[in-house]
Motif scaffolding. Sequence first.
Motif, PDB file in Angstrom:
ATOM      1  N   GLU A   6       0.826  -1.197   0.000  1.00 24.20           N
ATOM      2  CA  GLU A   6       0.000   0.000   0.000  1.00 24.20           C
ATOM      3  C   GLU A   6       0.865   1.254   0.000  1.00 24.20           C
ATOM      4  O   GLU A   6       1.973   1.256   0.540  1.00 24.20           O
ATOM      5  CB  GLU A   6      -0.921   0.035   1.225  1.00 24.20           C
ATOM      6  CG  GLU A   6      -1.851  -1.150   1.386  1.00 24.20           C
ATOM      7  CD  GLU A   6      -1.296  -2.225   2.301  1.00 24.20           C
ATOM      8  OE1 GLU A   6      -2.100  -2.987   2.878  1.00 24.20           O
ATOM      9  OE2 GLU A   6      -0.055  -2.288   2.460  1.00 24.20           O
ATOM     10  N   CYS A  22      -2.725   0.182  -3.994  1.00 25.86           N
ATOM     11  CA  CYS A  22      -2.298  -1.141  -3.532  1.00 25.86           C
ATOM     12  C   CYS A  22      -1.729  -1.869  -4.744  1.00 25.86           C
ATOM     13  O   CYS A  22      -2.482  -2.249  -5.649  1.00 25.86           O
ATOM     14  CB  CYS A  22      -3.471  -1.900  -2.949  1.00 25.86           C
ATOM     15  SG  CYS A  22      -3.140  -3.651  -2.610  1.00 25.86           S
ATOM     16  N   TRP A  36     -10.339  -2.845   0.605  1.00 29.06           N
ATOM     17  CA  TRP A  36      -9.616  -1.992   1.544  1.00 29.06           C
ATOM     18  C   TRP A  36     -10.289  -2.121   2.912  1.00 29.06           C
ATOM     19  O   TRP A  36     -11.518  -2.035   3.016  1.00 29.06           O
ATOM     20  CB  TRP A  36      -9.650  -0.531   1.098  1.00 29.06           C
ATOM     21  CG  TRP A  36      -8.741  -0.221  -0.045  1.00 29.06           C
ATOM     22  CD1 TRP A  36      -9.061  -0.170  -1.364  1.00 29.06           C
ATOM     23  CD2 TRP A  36      -7.354   0.087   0.044  1.00 29.06           C
ATOM     24  NE1 TRP A  36      -7.959   0.146  -2.113  1.00 29.06           N
ATOM     25  CE2 TRP A  36      -6.888   0.315  -1.269  1.00 29.06           C
ATOM     26  CE3 TRP A  36      -6.443   0.195   1.098  1.00 29.06           C
ATOM     27  CZ2 TRP A  36      -5.564   0.643  -1.556  1.00 29.06           C
ATOM     28  CZ3 TRP A  36      -5.129   0.527   0.814  1.00 29.06           C
ATOM     29  CH2 TRP A  36      -4.692   0.742  -0.496  1.00 29.06           C
ATOM     30  N   ARG A  38      -9.652  -0.980   7.259  1.00 27.49           N
ATOM     31  CA  ARG A  38      -8.934  -0.042   8.107  1.00 27.49           C
ATOM     32  C   ARG A  38      -9.057  -0.457   9.563  1.00 27.49           C
ATOM     33  O   ARG A  38     -10.004  -1.127   9.949  1.00 27.49           O
ATOM     34  CB  ARG A  38      -9.437   1.388   7.918  1.00 27.49           C
ATOM     35  CG  ARG A  38     -10.861   1.634   8.401  1.00 27.49           C
ATOM     36  CD  ARG A  38     -11.310   3.046   8.018  1.00 27.49           C
ATOM     37  NE  ARG A  38     -12.673   3.336   8.462  1.00 27.49           N
ATOM     38  CZ  ARG A  38     -13.327   4.441   8.147  1.00 27.49           C
ATOM     39  NH1 ARG A  38     -12.763   5.377   7.373  1.00 27.49           N
ATOM     40  NH2 ARG A  38     -14.566   4.637   8.593  1.00 27.49           N
ATOM     41  N   TYR A  93      -4.770   1.790   6.900  1.00 30.66           N
ATOM     42  CA  TYR A  93      -5.567   1.215   5.823  1.00 30.66           C
ATOM     43  C   TYR A  93      -4.801   0.047   5.207  1.00 30.66           C
ATOM     44  O   TYR A  93      -3.626   0.182   4.839  1.00 30.66           O
ATOM     45  CB  TYR A  93      -5.886   2.278   4.771  1.00 30.66           C
ATOM     46  CG  TYR A  93      -6.968   3.223   5.226  1.00 30.66           C
ATOM     47  CD1 TYR A  93      -6.735   4.133   6.251  1.00 30.66           C
ATOM     48  CD2 TYR A  93      -8.238   3.189   4.658  1.00 30.66           C
ATOM     49  CE1 TYR A  93      -7.738   4.988   6.690  1.00 30.66           C
ATOM     50  CE2 TYR A  93      -9.255   4.048   5.080  1.00 30.66           C
ATOM     51  CZ  TYR A  93      -8.996   4.936   6.106  1.00 30.66           C
ATOM     52  OH  TYR A  93      -9.991   5.777   6.541  1.00 30.66           O
ATOM     53  N   CYS A  95      -4.824  -3.298   2.415  1.00 29.04           N
ATOM     54  CA  CYS A  95      -5.340  -3.890   1.188  1.00 29.04           C
ATOM     55  C   CYS A  95      -5.485  -5.396   1.385  1.00 29.04           C
ATOM     56  O   CYS A  95      -4.669  -6.018   2.074  1.00 29.04           O
ATOM     57  CB  CYS A  95      -4.362  -3.601   0.053  1.00 29.04           C
ATOM     58  SG  CYS A  95      -4.853  -4.211  -1.565  1.00 29.04           S
TER      59      CYS A  95
END
Length: 121
Positions: A6, A22, A36, A38, A93, A95
């Motif tokens: 990322e 990503c 995605w 988080r 965040y 991926c």
Amino acid sequence: QVRLVESGGGLVQPGGSLRLSCAASGSIGGFNPMGWYRQAPGRQRELVADIISGGRSNYADSVKGRFTISRDNAKNTVYLQMKSLKPEDTAIYYCNAYEPLVASRWGPGYWGQGTQVTVSS
């Protein structure tokens, strides 16, 4: 084995925008969905958005209308365009490439190392 990296995180003021990328080490065409997630301090990892190869996408209610996920299978890359950012969007965040045969503590599939997004004035 697919490696996900990322990028694009950073510090942004409320109301600002960021675009996360990503990049995968191999083809992502077979992974459905790509997503995605988080994770904010003290909270569980949560889905932000995901997308299948046909382009259909799904969003968490908290980001609908502000975030847009897209994928470029030719470039083996997934993007997350984030607009109208809020302090509550602050998180790492991650991926994800969904693969039911690959297990991890965070759920099936491959995961990147994450990129920090901080929304603060």
